[in-house]
Design a protein around this motif. Structure first.
Motif, PDB file in Angstrom:
ATOM      1  N   ILE A   1       5.118  -2.809  -8.067  1.00  0.00           N
ATOM      2  CA  ILE A   1       5.855  -3.354  -6.936  1.00  0.00           C
ATOM      3  C   ILE A   1       4.957  -4.398  -6.291  1.00  0.00           C
ATOM      4  O   ILE A   1       3.814  -4.063  -5.925  1.00  0.00           O
ATOM      5  CB  ILE A   1       6.224  -2.263  -5.923  1.00  0.00           C
ATOM      6  CG1 ILE A   1       7.141  -1.215  -6.584  1.00  0.00           C
ATOM      7  CG2 ILE A   1       6.912  -2.848  -4.686  1.00  0.00           C
ATOM      8  CD1 ILE A   1       7.279   0.066  -5.797  1.00  0.00           C
ATOM      9  N   PRO A   2       5.394  -5.666  -6.221  1.00  0.00           N
ATOM     10  CA  PRO A   2       6.761  -6.113  -6.430  1.00  0.00           C
ATOM     11  C   PRO A   2       7.127  -6.269  -7.908  1.00  0.00           C
ATOM     12  O   PRO A   2       6.261  -6.383  -8.776  1.00  0.00           O
ATOM     13  CB  PRO A   2       6.781  -7.484  -5.752  1.00  0.00           C
ATOM     14  CG  PRO A   2       5.395  -8.006  -5.983  1.00  0.00           C
ATOM     15  CD  PRO A   2       4.517  -6.794  -5.818  1.00  0.00           C
ATOM     16  N   SER A   3       8.423  -6.309  -8.117  1.00  0.00           N
ATOM     17  CA  SER A   3       8.989  -6.750  -9.374  1.00  0.00           C
ATOM     18  C   SER A   3       9.573  -8.149  -9.125  1.00  0.00           C
ATOM     19  O   SER A   3       9.327  -8.747  -8.085  1.00  0.00           O
ATOM     20  CB  SER A   3      10.065  -5.766  -9.827  1.00  0.00           C
ATOM     21  OG  SER A   3      10.597  -6.144 -11.080  1.00  0.00           O
ATOM     22  N   THR A   4      10.306  -8.662 -10.091  1.00  0.00           N
ATOM     23  CA  THR A   4      11.036  -9.912  -9.881  1.00  0.00           C
ATOM     24  C   THR A   4      12.498  -9.713 -10.266  1.00  0.00           C
ATOM     25  O   THR A   4      12.827  -8.818 -11.054  1.00  0.00           O
ATOM     26  CB  THR A   4      10.470 -11.071 -10.713  1.00  0.00           C
ATOM     27  OG1 THR A   4      10.679 -10.794 -12.106  1.00  0.00           O
ATOM     28  CG2 THR A   4       8.997 -11.297 -10.433  1.00  0.00           C
ATOM     29  N   ILE A   5      13.348 -10.559  -9.717  1.00  0.00           N
ATOM     30  CA  ILE A   5      14.766 -10.482 -10.074  1.00  0.00           C
ATOM     31  C   ILE A   5      14.947 -10.692 -11.577  1.00  0.00           C
ATOM     32  O   ILE A   5      15.734 -10.000 -12.229  1.00  0.00           O
ATOM     33  CB  ILE A   5      15.580 -11.510  -9.276  1.00  0.00           C
ATOM     34  CG1 ILE A   5      15.642 -11.101  -7.789  1.00  0.00           C
ATOM     35  CG2 ILE A   5      16.994 -11.656  -9.850  1.00  0.00           C
ATOM     36  CD1 ILE A   5      16.394  -9.811  -7.515  1.00  0.00           C
TER      37      ILE A   5
ATOM     38  N   HIS B   1      10.107   2.512  -2.361  1.00  0.00           N
ATOM     39  CA  HIS B   1       9.452   3.666  -2.981  1.00  0.00           C
ATOM     40  C   HIS B   1       8.897   3.289  -4.345  1.00  0.00           C
ATOM     41  O   HIS B   1       9.408   2.385  -5.019  1.00  0.00           O
ATOM     42  CB  HIS B   1      10.440   4.831  -3.179  1.00  0.00           C
ATOM     43  CG  HIS B   1      10.886   5.477  -1.919  1.00  0.00           C
ATOM     44  ND1 HIS B   1      10.214   6.542  -1.355  1.00  0.00           N
ATOM     45  CD2 HIS B   1      11.940   5.213  -1.107  1.00  0.00           C
ATOM     46  CE1 HIS B   1      10.846   6.919  -0.248  1.00  0.00           C
ATOM     47  NE2 HIS B   1      11.894   6.123  -0.079  1.00  0.00           N
ATOM     48  N   ASP B   2       7.894   4.002  -4.760  1.00  0.00           N
ATOM     49  CA  ASP B   2       7.374   3.899  -6.121  1.00  0.00           C
ATOM     50  C   ASP B   2       7.952   5.038  -6.952  1.00  0.00           C
ATOM     51  O   ASP B   2       7.383   6.127  -7.034  1.00  0.00           O
ATOM     52  CB  ASP B   2       5.841   3.968  -6.116  1.00  0.00           C
ATOM     53  CG  ASP B   2       5.261   3.961  -7.531  1.00  0.00           C
ATOM     54  OD1 ASP B   2       5.984   3.565  -8.459  1.00  0.00           O
ATOM     55  OD2 ASP B   2       4.096   4.361  -7.696  1.00  0.00           O
TER      56      ASP B   2
ATOM     57  N   PHE C   1       0.861  -1.184   0.000  1.00  0.00           N
ATOM     58  CA  PHE C   1       0.000   0.000   0.000  1.00  0.00           C
ATOM     59  C   PHE C   1       0.896   1.233   0.000  1.00  0.00           C
ATOM     60  O   PHE C   1       2.073   1.168   0.367  1.00  0.00           O
ATOM     61  CB  PHE C   1      -0.925   0.003   1.229  1.00  0.00           C
ATOM     62  CG  PHE C   1      -0.214  -0.322   2.518  1.00  0.00           C
ATOM     63  CD1 PHE C   1       0.285   0.678   3.334  1.00  0.00           C
ATOM     64  CD2 PHE C   1      -0.036  -1.644   2.908  1.00  0.00           C
ATOM     65  CE1 PHE C   1       0.955   0.378   4.505  1.00  0.00           C
ATOM     66  CE2 PHE C   1       0.637  -1.965   4.089  1.00  0.00           C
ATOM     67  CZ  PHE C   1       1.126  -0.948   4.890  1.00  0.00           C
ATOM     68  N   LEU C   2       0.342   2.346  -0.415  1.00  0.00           N
ATOM     69  CA  LEU C   2       1.109   3.584  -0.493  1.00  0.00           C
ATOM     70  C   LEU C   2       1.142   4.282   0.859  1.00  0.00           C
ATOM     71  O   LEU C   2       0.136   4.334   1.576  1.00  0.00           O
ATOM     72  CB  LEU C   2       0.491   4.514  -1.534  1.00  0.00           C
ATOM     73  CG  LEU C   2       1.366   5.651  -2.063  1.00  0.00           C
ATOM     74  CD1 LEU C   2       2.568   5.092  -2.814  1.00  0.00           C
ATOM     75  CD2 LEU C   2       0.543   6.541  -2.993  1.00  0.00           C
TER      76      LEU C   2
ATOM     77  N   GLY D   1      14.294  -2.334   0.453  1.00  0.00           N
ATOM     78  CA  GLY D   1      14.341  -0.960   0.941  1.00  0.00           C
ATOM     79  C   GLY D   1      14.688   0.025  -0.145  1.00  0.00           C
ATOM     80  O   GLY D   1      14.075   0.037  -1.216  1.00  0.00           O
ATOM     81  N   ASP D   2      15.702   0.848   0.108  1.00  0.00           N
ATOM     82  CA  ASP D   2      16.124   1.855  -0.864  1.00  0.00           C
ATOM     83  C   ASP D   2      17.427   1.462  -1.563  1.00  0.00           C
ATOM     84  O   ASP D   2      18.145   2.324  -2.085  1.00  0.00           O
ATOM     85  CB  ASP D   2      16.301   3.212  -0.170  1.00  0.00           C
ATOM     86  CG  ASP D   2      14.967   3.864   0.172  1.00  0.00           C
ATOM     87  OD1 ASP D   2      13.921   3.215  -0.004  1.00  0.00           O
ATOM     88  OD2 ASP D   2      14.984   5.022   0.646  1.00  0.00           O
TER      89      ASP D   2
END
Length: 259
Positions: A212-216, A174-175, A11-12, A135-136
């Motif tokens: 988000i999420p993405s994948t490797i 973050h988005d 969630f944002l 995280g970042d």
């Protein structure tokens, strides 16, 4: 639901922080990854009917820890934070460092120290669940800004993610997806998979959603910072193919800073 049956909600928070909850349905244990702001975290818990038991902190920056005191006061959740940030994170119960294990019910995460964005940054890797909370450090189609190290330090942190299985889901803090995608296309304009992801990101944004999420696997194919060893990225920063990826990454990160 993840590979081991764990449940995850995103969630944002604030303007562009991503809040995440991960829950073990077998025990009911539930962790928040960072608490950028108390209200959206508490609202997400209420909506899901989940009880928060843990807060896993990736790094000390205020936009990741500001909501901890209120959420801990409301839930009694145990706060786990990087040992290198213990004096800067509020209400810490446990500190962790490279190689430590964290339990959320039956779910287990390995702690990776992933400095570069800041000196104390850690990521939580739930190997059995096939989930990484970066995280970042690693973003969808991007990476964090280098703030307390040389760029090579962040590159070495990012390299570790390349070894994870392609199906691993990556939850970033973050988005920044559209801004990252615009830079990625400038750096890697002939990448067809990247163009497709840009179109997908725009569709999701129009629907009020985020990538988000993405994948490797997706990041290895489209994230310019993870592709620093690939010839097109070296050429994009006017370096010869085969140049040390850390050097290419440094040039890419400097370009992104002014993009």
């Amino acid at each position: 639901m993840s590979a081991d049956g764990s449940e995850i909600r995103t969630f944002l928070c604030r303007s562009d922080n991503i809040g995440v909850l991960i829950r073990d349905p077998a025990t009911g244990a539930c962790a928040a990854i960072d608490v950028p702001d108390a209200e959206p975290v508490l609202a997400a818990l209420d909506e899901a009917g989940w009880t928060l038991t843990d807060i896993l902190v990736t790094h000390r920056h205020g936009d990741h820890v500001a909501g901890i005191p209120e959420v801990k006061a409301r839930t009694g959740a145990k706060v786990t934070a990087p040992a290198k940030a213990s004096d800067a994170v509020p209400d810490v119960d446990r500190t962790v460092a490279e190689g430590d294990q964290v339990q959320v019910g039956r779910l287990e995460a390995e702690v990776w120290e992933t400095p570069g964005h800041c000196a104390d940054h850690v990521s939580y890797i739930f190997h059995d669940a096939g989930v990484a909370f970066s995280g970042d450090t690693l973003f969808t189609l991007g990476c964090g800004r280098v703030m307390e190290a040389q760029p090579e330090t962040l590159w070495r942190s990012l390299e570790r993610f390349l070894a994870l299985p392609d199906a691993t889901e990556v939850y970033s803090g973050h988005d920044y997806v559209l801004a990252n995608a615009r830079f990625a296309l400038a750096a890697d304009p002939d990448n067809a998979a990247l163009r497709e992801r840009m179109a997908e990101a725009e569709r999701l944004k129009a629907q009020g959603r985020f990538m988000i999420p993405s994948t490797i696997g997706a990041e290895k194919a489209t994230n310019p910072f993870l592709r620093a060893a690939e010839p097109p990225l070296a050429r994009s920063v006017k370096l010869e193919p085969g140049t040390d990826p850390a050097t290419v990454f440094t040039a890419l990160r400097a370009w992104k800073n002014s993009f």
